[in-house]
Design a protein around this motif. Sequence first.
Motif, mmCIF file in Angstrom:
data_model
loop_
_atom_site.group_PDB
_atom_site.id
_atom_site.type_symbol
_atom_site.label_atom_id
_atom_site.label_comp_id
_atom_site.label_asym_id
_atom_site.label_seq_id
_atom_site.Cartn_x
_atom_site.Cartn_y
_atom_site.Cartn_z
ATOM 1 N N TYR A 268 67.524 21.744 73.969
ATOM 2 C CA TYR A 268 66.290 21.100 74.419
ATOM 3 C C TYR A 268 66.324 20.866 75.934
ATOM 4 O O TYR A 268 65.358 21.170 76.645
ATOM 5 C CB TYR A 268 66.099 19.773 73.689
ATOM 6 N N LEU A 272 64.193 22.802 79.512
ATOM 7 C CA LEU A 272 63.409 22.085 80.519
ATOM 8 C C LEU A 272 63.940 22.253 81.935
ATOM 9 O O LEU A 272 63.208 22.002 82.893
ATOM 10 C CB LEU A 272 63.371 20.587 80.177
ATOM 11 N N SER A 327 56.968 17.306 77.099
ATOM 12 C CA SER A 327 58.010 18.154 77.692
ATOM 13 C C SER A 327 58.263 17.669 79.113
ATOM 14 O O SER A 327 57.769 18.240 80.089
ATOM 15 C CB SER A 327 57.574 19.623 77.694
ATOM 16 N N ASP A 415 60.483 24.669 72.484
ATOM 17 C CA ASP A 415 60.974 23.332 72.822
ATOM 18 C C ASP A 415 60.245 22.247 72.048
ATOM 19 O O ASP A 415 60.797 21.188 71.731
ATOM 20 C CB ASP A 415 60.851 23.084 74.329
ATOM 21 N N ARG A 416 58.963 22.505 71.670
ATOM 22 C CA ARG A 416 58.203 21.535 70.890
ATOM 23 C C ARG A 416 58.692 21.494 69.438
ATOM 24 O O ARG A 416 58.610 20.451 68.782
ATOM 25 C CB ARG A 416 56.713 21.874 70.921
#
Length: 467
Positions: A268, A272, A327, A415-416
Amino acid sequence: MARRTQRIFDFRIASHATFLHLLVNTLFVSVINFTVWFAITFWVFLETKSVLATGMVAGIFLATTALSGIWFGGLVDRYRKKTVMQASALASLVLFAISFVLYQSTPKQAFTDPGSVRRWIFIVLAMVGVIAGNVRSIALQTLVTVLIEEDRRDKANGLVGTTSGVSFLVTSVISGVLVAAGGMFYVLLLGVGVLLLSVVHLARVRVDDRVGRASTGAAKSSKPGRGTTDLRGTFRLVRGVPGLLALIAFSCFNNLLGGAFMALMDPYGLSLMSVQGWGLLWGGLSAGFIVGGLAVAKTGLGRNPLRLLLGVNLILWGVTCVFPLRSSIVLLAGGMAVYLVLIPYAEAAEQTILQRVVPYERQGRVFGFAQSIEQAASPLTAFLIAPITQLIFIPFMTTGAGVGLIGDWFGTGPDRGIALVFVLAGIAGICLTVGALRSHYYRQLSSHYVDRRPAFAQKLTPVADCA
């Protein structure tokens, strides 16, 4: 700063001075053990480029830690605590020395083959050396009971947590540097040197851990048997303390949900930001563990550590629900900062409860039992949650029904999908904690802790009188 520390502990008192020596000694040994563990993980991946081989290293460590806890606890109860700590350091020293010789005598090409027998012998030897150090943490937790008077044990447990934070912070900095400089050569060389100094230092420290050194107000228990494990007797003792088995089960399920962090936090975070930035962020966030431990050492845990433990868990799981909603690296960093600052409170609370309600002569077994049960949960979830996330949640939030259901406000993409797992784990954790707070087990253990007399009525002796 020195004046504040003096209010918490008076190092002119023999038992407090002994605790300081043991704490510093354990800190250096923990740093080197974590460094070897991290370094092996980095080195294996760099040499083999195999994710499977790297995962096997983590599996060896986690599984062996879970399996060895009860046995280590039996050793702590059966033998003098200082003897166990010295034997642990000597075992690690010998295994690291053998690993160093094997590393130097093995052709470099053998280490690039994931199936090389010599490479796996080297890995197992070094990892067993790391795991041999785990018994020190159990011994130190039990020594807090006999060295520190009851009204200061929560603060002492906070300092024990601080050493763990310092260990991770230092390890995260030096392990990668040492591997980059010379593979495992400098790592093992440093390990042998630090452990040798540790053995010499501890040999000069007087540790009086005899049960008869102070009067006990805890419930008497049967003497340990000749064996060092006595799982049946330990289980009977845990069941005999109202609500204690429920506390260990709660921590186990908590770690079961916490396995999501082990499996998914790095993917995760790396979704980002860059790997360099992620590494630097974690290095900075690790300071939160130190801050939390020092805060415990300053403020203590209050009259009812169990209520504090569950209250902290509510905050932690609440944070887990909030930081993935967007995010955002800012939300992630803020959430993890809160998490790392509060974790020492939760760990110190559980240790303080066990030190008060469990008879001293059985504390090693109970700490080891709790470690084995709780540690067994995290790797299980870590191994299960990654494929579930990959096969179900990521497609759900990328091309599946989740895009239409919540994608307009939650966001879409891989990532969601990971973020959704965090949110669901947080909701489950809140439900689990609220259920624990409303249970009769909570009321039983709280009442038992508050009503229980201290495990030791500590007699404080000046250092000069102990010479």
